[in-house]
Motif scaffolding. Structure first.
Motif, PDB file in Angstrom:
ATOM      1  N   PHE A  21       1.100  -1.135  -0.311  1.00 53.05           N
ATOM      2  CA  PHE A  21      -0.157   0.086   0.428  1.00 53.05           C
ATOM      3  C   PHE A  21       0.936   1.009   0.211  1.00 53.05           C
ATOM      4  O   PHE A  21       0.331   2.181  -0.779  1.00 53.05           O
ATOM      5  CB  PHE A  21      -0.810  -0.231   0.949  1.00 53.05           C
ATOM      6  N   SER A  22       1.943   1.047   0.793  1.00 48.91           N
ATOM      7  CA  SER A  22       2.716   2.601   1.251  1.00 48.91           C
ATOM      8  C   SER A  22       3.787   2.955  -0.571  1.00 48.91           C
ATOM      9  O   SER A  22       3.087   4.143  -0.834  1.00 48.91           O
ATOM     10  CB  SER A  22       3.240   2.025   2.454  1.00 48.91           C
ATOM     11  N   PHE A  23       3.997   1.144  -1.271  1.00 50.29           N
ATOM     12  CA  PHE A  23       4.941   2.091  -2.705  1.00 50.29           C
ATOM     13  C   PHE A  23       3.769   1.599  -3.984  1.00 50.29           C
ATOM     14  O   PHE A  23       4.451   2.001  -4.491  1.00 50.29           O
ATOM     15  CB  PHE A  23       5.145   1.143  -2.708  1.00 50.29           C
ATOM     16  N   GLY A  24       2.035   2.270  -3.313  1.00 54.23           N
ATOM     17  CA  GLY A  24       1.215   2.218  -4.023  1.00 54.23           C
ATOM     18  C   GLY A  24       0.422   1.144  -5.732  1.00 54.23           C
ATOM     19  O   GLY A  24       0.397   0.790  -5.926  1.00 54.23           O
ATOM     20  N   CYS A  25       1.415  -0.734  -4.609  1.00 54.98           N
ATOM     21  CA  CYS A  25       0.500  -1.673  -5.106  1.00 54.98           C
ATOM     22  C   CYS A  25      -0.471  -2.406  -4.831  1.00 54.98           C
ATOM     23  O   CYS A  25      -0.813  -2.357  -4.064  1.00 54.98           O
ATOM     24  CB  CYS A  25       1.828  -2.380  -4.882  1.00 54.98           C
ATOM     25  N   ILE A  26      -1.735  -0.597  -5.578  1.00 60.53           N
ATOM     26  CA  ILE A  26      -2.864  -1.245  -5.123  1.00 60.53           C
ATOM     27  C   ILE A  26      -3.643  -2.670  -4.505  1.00 60.53           C
ATOM     28  O   ILE A  26      -4.345  -3.890  -4.159  1.00 60.53           O
ATOM     29  CB  ILE A  26      -3.848  -0.364  -5.405  1.00 60.53           C
ATOM     30  N   LEU A  32      -3.951  -9.351  -1.305  1.00 63.18           N
ATOM     31  CA  LEU A  32      -3.456  -9.641  -0.023  1.00 63.18           C
ATOM     32  C   LEU A  32      -4.826  -9.718   1.542  1.00 63.18           C
ATOM     33  O   LEU A  32      -5.316 -10.502   2.426  1.00 63.18           O
ATOM     34  CB  LEU A  32      -2.224  -8.974   1.222  1.00 63.18           C
ATOM     35  N   LEU A  33      -5.503  -8.639   1.467  1.00 66.32           N
ATOM     36  CA  LEU A  33      -6.300  -7.904   2.809  1.00 66.32           C
ATOM     37  C   LEU A  33      -7.912  -8.588   2.178  1.00 66.32           C
ATOM     38  O   LEU A  33      -8.171  -9.549   3.387  1.00 66.32           O
ATOM     39  CB  LEU A  33      -6.439  -6.897   2.518  1.00 66.32           C
ATOM     40  N   LEU A  34      -8.445  -8.680   1.189  1.00 62.64           N
ATOM     41  CA  LEU A  34      -9.484  -9.085   0.669  1.00 62.64           C
ATOM     42  C   LEU A  34     -10.139 -10.963   1.823  1.00 62.64           C
ATOM     43  O   LEU A  34     -10.674 -10.753   2.348  1.00 62.64           O
ATOM     44  CB  LEU A  34     -10.040  -9.364   0.039  1.00 62.64           C
ATOM     45  N   PRO A  35      -8.866 -11.591   1.336  1.00 61.29           N
ATOM     46  CA  PRO A  35      -8.954 -13.256   2.019  1.00 61.29           C
ATOM     47  C   PRO A  35      -8.796 -13.013   3.318  1.00 61.29           C
ATOM     48  O   PRO A  35      -9.520 -13.593   4.208  1.00 61.29           O
ATOM     49  CB  PRO A  35      -7.999 -13.653   0.587  1.00 61.29           C
ATOM     50  N   MET A  36      -8.233 -12.045   4.264  1.00 56.61           N
ATOM     51  CA  MET A  36      -7.984 -12.224   5.300  1.00 56.61           C
ATOM     52  C   MET A  36      -8.994 -11.203   6.333  1.00 56.61           C
ATOM     53  O   MET A  36      -9.570 -12.531   6.857  1.00 56.61           O
ATOM     54  CB  MET A  36      -6.556 -11.474   5.346  1.00 56.61           C
ATOM     55  N   LEU A  37      -9.439 -10.693   5.045  1.00 51.59           N
ATOM     56  CA  LEU A  37     -10.753  -9.427   6.150  1.00 51.59           C
ATOM     57  C   LEU A  37     -12.091 -10.608   6.001  1.00 51.59           C
ATOM     58  O   LEU A  37     -13.003 -10.599   6.504  1.00 51.59           O
ATOM     59  CB  LEU A  37     -11.332  -8.133   5.116  1.00 51.59           C
ATOM     60  N   GLU A  38     -12.141 -11.663   5.246  1.00 50.49           N
ATOM     61  CA  GLU A  38     -12.690 -12.424   4.624  1.00 50.49           C
ATOM     62  C   GLU A  38     -13.414 -13.584   5.584  1.00 50.49           C
ATOM     63  O   GLU A  38     -14.292 -13.939   6.475  1.00 50.49           O
ATOM     64  CB  GLU A  38     -13.133 -13.118   3.104  1.00 50.49           C
ATOM     65  N   THR A  39     -11.592 -14.017   5.706  1.00 56.97           N
ATOM     66  CA  THR A  39     -11.816 -15.423   7.072  1.00 56.97           C
ATOM     67  C   THR A  39     -11.757 -14.536   8.754  1.00 56.97           C
ATOM     68  O   THR A  39     -12.880 -15.565   9.540  1.00 56.97           O
ATOM     69  CB  THR A  39      -9.815 -16.039   6.919  1.00 56.97           C
ATOM     70  N   PHE A 131     -10.401   0.613   2.169  1.00 57.09           N
ATOM     71  CA  PHE A 131     -11.067   1.827   2.046  1.00 57.09           C
ATOM     72  C   PHE A 131     -10.117   2.737   1.234  1.00 57.09           C
ATOM     73  O   PHE A 131     -11.154   2.956   0.258  1.00 57.09           O
ATOM     74  CB  PHE A 131     -11.834   2.081   3.252  1.00 57.09           C
ATOM     75  N   LYS A 132      -9.401   2.239   1.315  1.00 60.15           N
ATOM     76  CA  LYS A 132      -8.474   3.650   0.538  1.00 60.15           C
ATOM     77  C   LYS A 132      -8.042   3.052  -0.165  1.00 60.15           C
ATOM     78  O   LYS A 132      -7.772   3.698  -1.820  1.00 60.15           O
ATOM     79  CB  LYS A 132      -7.166   3.851   2.316  1.00 60.15           C
ATOM     80  N   CYS A 133      -7.501   1.825  -0.845  1.00 63.16           N
ATOM     81  CA  CYS A 133      -7.520   1.401  -2.143  1.00 63.16           C
ATOM     82  C   CYS A 133      -8.839   1.790  -2.807  1.00 63.16           C
ATOM     83  O   CYS A 133      -8.683   1.983  -3.845  1.00 63.16           O
ATOM     84  CB  CYS A 133      -7.088   0.022  -2.057  1.00 63.16           C
ATOM     85  N   LYS A 134      -9.886   0.924  -2.350  1.00 60.39           N
ATOM     86  CA  LYS A 134     -10.831   1.078  -3.319  1.00 60.39           C
ATOM     87  C   LYS A 134     -11.525   2.944  -3.437  1.00 60.39           C
ATOM     88  O   LYS A 134     -11.720   3.025  -4.979  1.00 60.39           O
ATOM     89  CB  LYS A 134     -11.988   1.100  -2.399  1.00 60.39           C
ATOM     90  N   ARG A 135     -11.215   3.985  -3.091  1.00 61.07           N
ATOM     91  CA  ARG A 135     -10.965   5.076  -3.465  1.00 61.07           C
ATOM     92  C   ARG A 135      -9.904   5.171  -4.522  1.00 61.07           C
ATOM     93  O   ARG A 135      -9.730   6.167  -4.906  1.00 61.07           O
ATOM     94  CB  ARG A 135     -10.523   5.883  -1.873  1.00 61.07           C
ATOM     95  N   LEU A 136      -8.527   4.717  -4.331  1.00 60.50           N
ATOM     96  CA  LEU A 136      -8.110   5.303  -4.836  1.00 60.50           C
ATOM     97  C   LEU A 136      -8.157   4.764  -6.346  1.00 60.50           C
ATOM     98  O   LEU A 136      -7.171   5.700  -7.354  1.00 60.50           O
ATOM     99  CB  LEU A 136      -6.056   4.940  -4.201  1.00 60.50           C
ATOM    100  N   ILE A 141     -18.291   2.041  -4.960  1.00 63.60           N
ATOM    101  CA  ILE A 141     -19.426   1.470  -4.369  1.00 63.60           C
ATOM    102  C   ILE A 141     -18.501   0.296  -3.097  1.00 63.60           C
ATOM    103  O   ILE A 141     -18.851  -0.007  -2.200  1.00 63.60           O
ATOM    104  CB  ILE A 141     -19.808   0.397  -5.405  1.00 63.60           C
ATOM    105  N   GLY A 142     -17.366   0.082  -4.396  1.00 62.59           N
ATOM    106  CA  GLY A 142     -16.770  -1.077  -2.897  1.00 62.59           C
ATOM    107  C   GLY A 142     -16.192   0.233  -1.339  1.00 62.59           C
ATOM    108  O   GLY A 142     -15.984  -0.485  -0.878  1.00 62.59           O
ATOM    109  N   SER A 143     -15.845   1.381  -2.256  1.00 69.36           N
ATOM    110  CA  SER A 143     -15.541   1.466  -0.922  1.00 69.36           C
ATOM    111  C   SER A 143     -16.208   2.013   0.067  1.00 69.36           C
ATOM    112  O   SER A 143     -16.393   2.042   1.887  1.00 69.36           O
ATOM    113  CB  SER A 143     -14.926   3.605  -1.126  1.00 69.36           C
ATOM    114  N   CYS A 144     -18.256   2.776  -0.870  1.00 66.25           N
ATOM    115  CA  CYS A 144     -19.226   2.285   0.531  1.00 66.25           C
ATOM    116  C   CYS A 144     -18.677   0.900   1.414  1.00 66.25           C
ATOM    117  O   CYS A 144     -19.293   1.078   2.520  1.00 66.25           O
ATOM    118  CB  CYS A 144     -20.295   2.274  -0.150  1.00 66.25           C
TER     119      CYS A 144
END
Length: 217
Positions: A21-26, A32-39, A131-136, A141-144
């Motif tokens: 995220f810090s280096f812009g690799c959205i 990484l985040l989506l499956p972890m949050l789903e779990t 949230f920040k990634c979806k905004r970027l 819809i994804g950010s909401c």
């Protein structure tokens, strides 16, 4: 190819996602985040914040119930050298915390000085990054949906909940929910009245509203 992190803790995955995220690799960050949050939604997570936490973690993983394969949730920390890589919201949190800790250190005569670090629940930071990634990427819809997930996470027994509420307030304001943002800041203050960063967030919000002549009624 899909990133695979089967043996990492929630904090470990969040740290790697933070680097992307810090280096812009959205895209990699979201992989990484989506499956972890789903779990984390489908399986209760064990927060390592008490002397019984290790027992609960072992118990969870030897059982075959809903908590099987649970991963430990250990708070992550940011340090001064990371400040340039943080978002404005979190950099501001860190700078105010640093100022507050230095102030307390000067007052603590004969006591060990405070050491600067900003502590976050990794699932809270994961929701924030999502949230920040979806905004970027312009996914409104994804950010909401990410914001709604963040709200649910903020009320799910996370540690340092006042930090989660403060960051949630920042995200709500960014998404145009001004009144709700103020409400979150208020809840954060009620949970920790000594935390200066939240007051500064409110001051920044009010300054922006006054500057744009759209002050909340």
């Amino acid at each position: 190819s899909k990133l695979q992190v089967p043996n990492l803790s929630v904090g470990g995955i969040t740290h790697i996602a933070h680097a992307f995220f810090s280096f812009g690799c959205i895209e990699h960050c979201l992989e990484l985040l989506l499956p972890m949050l789903e779990t984390s939604r489908s399986k209760p997570q064990v927060r390592m914040n008490s002397y019984m936490s290790l027992f609960y973690l072992i118990l969870a993983n030897v059982c075959n119930g809903d908590m099987a394969d649970s991963r430990p949730v250990i708070n992550i920390q940011f340090y001064p050298f990371e400040l340039p890589l943080l978002t404005n919201d979190i950099r501001f949190e860190a700078l105010v915390l640093k100022f507050q800790q230095e102030l307390y250190s000067r007052r603590a005569v004969g006591m060990q000085q405070f050491h600067f670090n900003l502590t976050l629940d990794p699932l809270v930071y994961a929701c924030y990054m999502k949230f920040k990634c979806k905004r970027l990427v312009g996914d409104n819809i994804g950010s909401c949906l990410a914001l709604k997930e963040f709200e649910e996470m903020g009320f799910s027994g996370v540690s340092h909940r006042y930090v989660a509420l403060s960051l949630l307030g920042c995200c709500l304001y960014e998404n145009g929910h001004k009144e709700k943002a103020v409400s979150m800041f208020g809840m954060s203050i009620r949970e920790n009245k000594e935390r200066m960063a939240t007051y500064y967030h409110i001051a920044i919000l009010l300054n922006r509203e006054i500057s744009s002549n759209t002050l909340i009624a």
